[in-house]
Design a protein around this motif. Structure first.
Motif, short mmCIF file in Angstrom:
data_model
loop_
_atom_site.label_atom_id
_atom_site.label_comp_id
_atom_site.label_asym_id
_atom_site.label_seq_id
_atom_site.Cartn_x
_atom_site.Cartn_y
_atom_site.Cartn_z
N LEU A 1 20.11 -5.44 -8.96
CA LEU A 1 19.31 -6.54 -9.99
C LEU A 1 19.72 -7.73 -9.38
CD1 LEU A 1 19.23 -4.68 -13.47
CD2 LEU A 1 17.63 -4.86 -11.74
N VAL A 2 21.15 -8.07 -9.28
CA VAL A 2 21.57 -9.53 -8.77
C VAL A 2 20.88 -9.85 -7.34
CG1 VAL A 2 23.58 -10.87 -7.97
CG2 VAL A 2 23.78 -9.34 -9.90
N ALA B 1 10.37 -1.41 -5.38
CA ALA B 1 9.51 -2.34 -5.00
C ALA B 1 10.10 -3.83 -4.83
CB ALA B 1 8.13 -2.24 -5.98
N LEU B 2 10.67 -4.13 -5.76
CA LEU B 2 11.07 -5.57 -5.88
C LEU B 2 12.28 -5.67 -4.58
CD1 LEU B 2 11.45 -5.99 -9.69
CD2 LEU B 2 9.95 -7.04 -8.16
N VAL B 3 13.08 -4.90 -4.38
CA VAL B 3 13.85 -4.91 -3.27
C VAL B 3 13.18 -5.33 -1.93
CG1 VAL B 3 15.63 -3.84 -1.70
CG2 VAL B 3 16.03 -3.47 -4.18
N ILE C 1 0.82 -1.26 -0.11
CA ILE C 1 -0.05 -0.09 0.05
C ILE C 1 0.72 1.46 0.04
CG2 ILE C 1 -1.71 1.63 1.33
CD1 ILE C 1 -2.64 -1.48 2.44
N ALA C 2 2.06 1.40 0.86
CA ALA C 2 2.90 2.35 0.78
C ALA C 2 3.47 2.44 -0.56
CB ALA C 2 4.01 2.19 1.79
N TRP C 3 3.90 1.57 -1.24
CA TRP C 3 4.38 1.95 -2.63
C TRP C 3 3.60 2.21 -3.55
CZ3 TRP C 3 9.34 3.07 -2.72
CH2 TRP C 3 10.26 2.27 -2.05
N ALA C 4 2.44 1.77 -3.43
CA ALA C 4 1.15 2.26 -4.11
C ALA C 4 0.84 3.76 -3.90
CB ALA C 4 -0.18 1.50 -3.80
N LEU D 1 11.22 2.87 -9.52
CA LEU D 1 10.06 2.44 -8.76
C LEU D 1 10.07 0.75 -8.91
CD1 LEU D 1 7.24 2.64 -7.17
CD2 LEU D 1 6.11 2.72 -9.25
N SER D 2 10.26 0.20 -9.92
CA SER D 2 10.18 -1.34 -9.94
C SER D 2 11.14 -1.71 -9.25
CB SER D 2 10.45 -1.68 -11.61
OG SER D 2 9.34 -1.28 -12.48
#
Length: 487
Positions: free
Chosen positions: A177-178, A257-259, A55-58, A253-254
């Protein structure tokens, strides 16, 4: 070059090369992907679970995307305005508002750059106890050497620094990314499920409180979204400024969020919360072993130094351009033979040096500098968004534009404005008062600049604004004196 007179076809400043879309995008990514991303696991772990983080990232993603669109739209509607953060506030709300926007942005950059050096010290402190959490005497001394080495590099010319930033951006994104790929390979469904709401791990407060507690870190990692706008006077094509802003934002952003999500997939929330900063180091080490500590630590140092380079450039630009357009004292508009705004650069480096010294006396210097940097950045963001909203409501700059496009851009600006107002609430009164403590004495620069050109210092409206800043500063001083505001 005067910001008011510059156009999309104007030549770059002496000694500087024009910047292409990839280079401008790299400045945005380079400005945002710095220390913040490496602190995300613990900063989120101490505040919320997976649901709250989503929700925070959204919320943050939507709000900052609206800001990205604001800068894109302003670049189109007002192509004659360069160095966006400062000049938009000035165009919309007058000279003094523009001055405060420039000071806020500059001070935010200085606090952020101080945070970077503390963060590097904390990273290396895992291997050398003398650096502690980046706020020991030895750490401050070594950081001071770094400040002036970078000062020398940037003084050689904006062109060289921009090229280096583009190269560094590539090398600092790859380890992140790794990290994401490896953590998802080690995905633990049970841990991920337990972290969904994290209700079994202590009192994190209600979901609304959890989200509020993440707002400053989500804003901090997105600071730099205006990077392409700040460098608009160097753009080969004016339309590239808006494109670079949006492309850079969506990419970053991507990654952020993925981290966050990948970290929740391998470690329980309480362990994430207790991980030493930079927490990406500890998380990766837990998954792959000791080599992971070294791997991410190297990435931290490279990433932070690259971000420091980009932010020092932006800070100098935002002092230089107002001086060239008569809104700062003339001495801040001086350039050296390489076309570098040398006096603004000196003032910026001195500002970082001063805050580095302050870290010796501040408890939890790392988080204090992060929160201070974020709070100071909110003001220029608010004024830029409010200016875009003003344009949409009044119709200025929309002659011949379809009504649907104007309506859409006005809604975007309205959402961005509301989001930045919400951020002030999330920051809290303490940092708002600290901001006025800076703006009040800085106004002496404005008075000097106006006096140099024989202009009236304040309009009636500006007198009211100045008085409000003085009242806030007085309350801030009283709070520090009585201990109600702690550093």
């Amino acid at each position: 070059m005067s910001a008011d007179a510059a156009t999309a076809e104007a030549p770059a400043a002496p000694g500087a090369s024009t910047m292409s879309l990839p280079t401008l995008t790299g400045m945005v990514v380079g400005g945002m992907v710095g220390a913040g991303v490496f602190s995300l696991p613990a900063r989120f772990g101490v505040a919320t679970g997976i649901l709250g983080s989503l929700i925070a990232w959204a919320i943050a993603g939507t709000g900052m995307l609206m800001l990205a669109f604001v800068f894109q739209n302003l670049a189109i509607r007002k192509p004659d305005l360069n160095a966006g953060v400062f000049i938009y506030a000035k165009a919309g709300f007058g000279d003094y508002a523009g001055f405060n926007s420039a000071i806020g942005f500059w001070a935010s950059s200085v606090a952020g750059n101080t945070f970077y050096w503390v963060f590097i010290g904390a990273t290396i402190g895992a291997f050398w106890d003398g650096l502690g959490d980046g706020d020991t005497v030895i750490a401050v001394a070594l950081s001071s050497v770094g400040v002036w080495l970078f000062h020398y590099l940037i003084a050689r010319g904006v062109r060289d620094a921009a090229v280096i930033n583009r190269i560094v951006t590539v090398f600092k994104v790859l380890p992140i990314l790794v990290f994401i790929v490896v953590l998802f390979v080690f995905f633990d469904g049970g841990v991920f499920a337990d972290n969904w709401v994290a209700t079994g791990y202590g009192d994190l407060g209600g979901l609304d409180e959890q989200i509020r507690n993440t707002m400053l870190i989500t804003t901090f990692v997105f600071i730099g979204i205006e990077g392409a706008s700040v460098y608009s006077r160097y753009a080969k094509r004016r339309e590239d400024v808006g494109k670079a802003t949006v492309l850079g934002f969506l990419s970053v952003l991507s990654i952020f969020a993925l981290v966050t999500l990948s970290s929740y997939s391998v470690m329980p929330q309480p362990e994430l919360a207790d991980t030493r900063q930079p927490s990406m180091v500890g998380v990766f080490q837990e998954v792959v072993g000791d080599w992971g500590e070294v791997f991410i630590s190297v990435a931290v140092v490279v990433s932070v130094l690259g971000a420091y380079l980009a932010w020092t450039l932006m800070a100098a630009e935002v002092m230089y351009v107002p001086a060239r357009s008569d809104d700062m004292p003339a001495f801040l508009g001086q350039e050296n033979r390489n076309g570098t705004p040398i006096t603004a650069l000196v003032v910026t480096s001195l500002g970082v040096q001063g805050l580095l010294t302050l870290t010796l006396f501040v408890s939890d210097a790392l988080n204090f500098m992060l929160d201070l940097c974020t709070s100071l950045a909110i003001l220029p963001y608010l004024l830029a968004a409010a200016y875009a909203l003003k344009l949409g409501l009044t119709g200025e700059a929309y002659e011949g534009v379809p009504a649907g496009a104007r309506r859409k851009e006005t809604i975007v600006a309205g959402i961005a404005t509301a989001y930045t107002v919400f951020l002030f609430d999330a920051a809290g009164l303490k940092f708002v008062l600290l901001m006025t403590l800076l703006l009040a004495p800085a106004s002496l620069l404005y008075v000097k600049a106006r006096s140099e050109r024989g202009r009236r210092i304040f309009s009636p409206t500006e007198i009211v604004l100045f008085a409000a800043i003085l009242v806030g500063a007085a309350i801030g001083v009283a709070g520090l004196w009585t201990g109600r505001i702690s550093l």
